[in-house]
Scaffold this active site. Structure first.
Site, PDB file in Angstrom:
ATOM      1  N   TYR A 126       0.814  -1.218   0.000  1.00  4.67           N
ATOM      2  CA  TYR A 126       0.000   0.000   0.000  1.00  4.67           C
ATOM      3  C   TYR A 126       0.850   1.271   0.000  1.00  4.67           C
ATOM      4  O   TYR A 126       0.316   2.372   0.071  1.00  4.67           O
ATOM      5  CB  TYR A 126      -0.908   0.042   1.235  1.00  4.67           C
ATOM      6  CG  TYR A 126      -2.122  -0.833   1.147  1.00  4.67           C
ATOM      7  CD1 TYR A 126      -2.148  -1.953   0.324  1.00  4.67           C
ATOM      8  CD2 TYR A 126      -3.262  -0.541   1.880  1.00  4.67           C
ATOM      9  CE1 TYR A 126      -3.264  -2.759   0.251  1.00  4.67           C
ATOM     10  CE2 TYR A 126      -4.383  -1.341   1.812  1.00  4.67           C
ATOM     11  CZ  TYR A 126      -4.381  -2.455   1.005  1.00  4.67           C
ATOM     12  OH  TYR A 126      -5.485  -3.249   0.936  1.00  4.67           O
ATOM     13  N   LYS A 160       2.267 -13.602   6.374  1.00  6.80           N
ATOM     14  CA  LYS A 160       2.299 -14.628   5.328  1.00  6.80           C
ATOM     15  C   LYS A 160       3.768 -14.981   5.079  1.00  6.80           C
ATOM     16  O   LYS A 160       4.257 -15.015   3.948  1.00  6.80           O
ATOM     17  CB  LYS A 160       1.592 -14.058   4.074  1.00  6.80           C
ATOM     18  CG  LYS A 160       1.350 -15.034   2.967  1.00  6.80           C
ATOM     19  CD  LYS A 160       0.351 -16.115   3.306  1.00  6.80           C
ATOM     20  CE  LYS A 160       0.333 -17.152   2.186  1.00  6.80           C
ATOM     21  NZ  LYS A 160      -0.201 -18.441   2.582  1.00  6.80           N
ATOM     22  N   ASP A 209      -3.652 -16.807   5.863  1.00  7.99           N
ATOM     23  CA  ASP A 209      -4.791 -17.563   5.318  1.00  7.99           C
ATOM     24  C   ASP A 209      -5.448 -18.403   6.410  1.00  7.99           C
ATOM     25  O   ASP A 209      -6.672 -18.479   6.511  1.00  7.99           O
ATOM     26  CB  ASP A 209      -4.393 -18.414   4.109  1.00  7.99           C
ATOM     27  CG  ASP A 209      -3.039 -19.078   4.258  1.00  7.99           C
ATOM     28  OD1 ASP A 209      -2.334 -18.763   5.234  1.00  7.99           O
ATOM     29  OD2 ASP A 209      -2.684 -19.922   3.426  1.00  7.99           O
ATOM     30  N   ASP A 220      -6.065  -4.958   6.271  1.00  5.14           N
ATOM     31  CA  ASP A 220      -7.195  -4.383   5.547  1.00  5.14           C
ATOM     32  C   ASP A 220      -8.259  -5.459   5.324  1.00  5.14           C
ATOM     33  O   ASP A 220      -9.445  -5.276   5.628  1.00  5.14           O
ATOM     34  CB  ASP A 220      -6.693  -3.834   4.205  1.00  5.14           C
ATOM     35  CG  ASP A 220      -7.696  -2.883   3.572  1.00  5.14           C
ATOM     36  OD1 ASP A 220      -8.703  -2.558   4.220  1.00  5.14           O
ATOM     37  OD2 ASP A 220      -7.480  -2.483   2.419  1.00  5.14           O
TER      38      ASP A 220
END
Ligand code: NAP
Length: 414
Positions: free
Chosen positions: A160, A227, A281, A305
């Site tokens: 971002y 992640k 995940d 987000d």
């Protein structure tokens, strides 16, 4: 005092200041507010009445907020020709704490998003979003009350950061040629390029804030969501830096999940915050399947987000989803939804998100009683089934009321 071009600060009220990293809050703090675009004015009118009534109720007149309007968005553009006037930024810096409604994202104005600009200019590096359930609100899950988390999302970097180039642009071609030649990568020539910077500095200050919050509010755990199994040197490093910081700066006050198993027979020592991590995940499954195992969550920008919207949906949606953007020198509290322009000036929309953002703001000031009183009054209004259209949609026998009337119902229940 800062010099303003148009803004005239109020005659009464006092400034909040920051001393050794902590807020010093007077009994009559001046707090800048941005009304917001679209449904913003309807929501603000209802919210500010609730705030003032709750402060009066809790402090019996010994404390009050002196509100100061500052401009941003369409109202600012109409009055000053600027979407985000310098006066507004100066005022938020000077008065330290502010609250805002949603803002229209200008199309083609040279500003990607006013919210992103505010966060970057004021270095509001932590986006904090608590997600809790209010009894009676329709939810897509069976036991929504089991989810009660506070998400700390890094606000300034990751994908971002806005460092990206269109496929086949000069910049993208240059980067691709460099990488393919010098680093022996195999990136297709027609690829768009985005950069994912994640630093130790920004990751650590976010995790520091999350752990401090967990300790201050006596929450049970902080989960680092990443992640890192795939993106080892960004997301994986986020996790490593998080654990490193916890061990170094919070020694004796935190314990890792691994240590709980190995050294403490599976039970965290009293008063200690457990630090754990989950792969992003898997975390989306965990909040659905084992929501009560999570408490405070610290995570990079993109994961945060997605996760905060998914969690908000689990407890009933955007109308009741508050948020804040916090830095070391300033904090801006805001609804997480947008301007919902189709409902503008209809006195219809749910003001809950801004009202709950106000609750976060009062907690930030150390006026926790005001937050507790407002949340209890919201719960009662929902119990009485006196709610705005969005909540009424999912409730049986609800009495649908206007935005302003929902504010009235909350005030009656204080
Ligand atoms: P939105 O304004 O969040 O509205 C989407 C839908 O969400 C609404 O039509 C409504 O659903 C529901 N909703 C939003 N706020 C609600 C509330 N307070 N009470 C009840 N329902 C609510 O999203 P958008 O239409 O995509 O964005 C509109 C503008 O807002 C854009 O210019 C966007 O850039 C901007 N925006 C600003 C912010 C911000 O300032 N923080 C954040 C996001 C978007 P129903 O139609 O089902 O009733």
């Amino acid at each position: 005092m800062a010099k303003y071009k148009h803004l005239v600060p109020p005659q009464d009220g006092s400034k909040i200041t920051v001393k050794s990293g902590s807020l010093v809050v007077p009994n009559d703090p001046i707090i800048p507010y941005i009304e917001g675009d679209g449904t913003g004015p309807d929501i603000w009118k209802a919210s500010v009445r609730v705030f003032d009534a709750a402060v009066r109720k809790v402090f019996g007149g010994s404390k009050r907020v002196v509100w100061m309007e500052v401009l941003a968005g369409e109202k600012a553009f109409q009055r000053t020709g600027e979407w985000l006037p310098e006066d507004t930024l100066k005022a938020i810096r000077e008065y330290v704490v502010a609250i805002k409604g949603p803002l229209t994202t200008p199309v083609g104005g040279g500003i990607r998003s006013l919210n992103v600009a505010l966060r970057q200019v004021l270095d509001l590096y932590a986006c904090v979003r608590p997600v809790r359930y209010f009894q009676g609100v329709a939810s897509p899950v069976k036991e929504p009350s089991k989810l009660n988390v506070v998400i700390f999302r890094e606000n300034t970097e990751d994908v971002y950061a806005g460092i990206e180039w269109k496929a086949k642009s000069k910049e993208a071609v240059e980067v691709i040629q460099y990488l393919n030649k010098k680093r022996k990568t195999d990136i297709r020539a027609d690829s768009g390029i985005g950069i994912k910077p994640m630093s130790a500095f920004n990751s650590k200050r976010l995790v520091r804030r999350a752990i401090q919050f967990a300790l201050d509010k006596k929450r049970r755990s902080v989960t680092l969501v990443h992640k890192g199994n795939i993106m080892k040197f960004t997301e994986g490093a986020f996790k490593e830096w998080g654990y490193e910081l916890a061990a170094k700066e919070f020694k004796g006050r935190v314990v890792t999940e691994d240590e709980v198993g190995r050294k403490h027979g599976g039970k965290a020592p009293e008063g200690m915050v457990v630090i754990k991590d989950r792969i992003a995940d898997s975390m989306f499954q965990q909040v659905l399947l084992r929501p009560n195992e999570y408490d405070v969550i610290a995570t990079p920008n993109l994961n945060g987000d997605y996760l905060s919207d998914a969690c908000a949906a689990q407890v009933g949606g955007l109308g009741m989803a508050p948020g804040s953007n916090i830095g070391d020198k300033a904090a801006v509290f805001e609804a997480t939804h947008g301007t919902a322009p189709k409902y503008a000036n209809l006195d219809k929309i749910n003001p809950g998100s801004v009202i709950l953002s106000g609750c976060m703001m009062f907690e930030h000031l150390g006026w926790d009683g005001v937050s507790t009183a407002i949340q209890a009054a919201i719960s009662k209004a929902i119990d009485q089934k006196t709610v705005t259209y969005d909540l009424a949609r999912g409730m049986q026998d609800a009495r649908e009321v206007k935005c302003s009337e929902f504010g009235d119902a909350i005030i009656r229940n204080l």
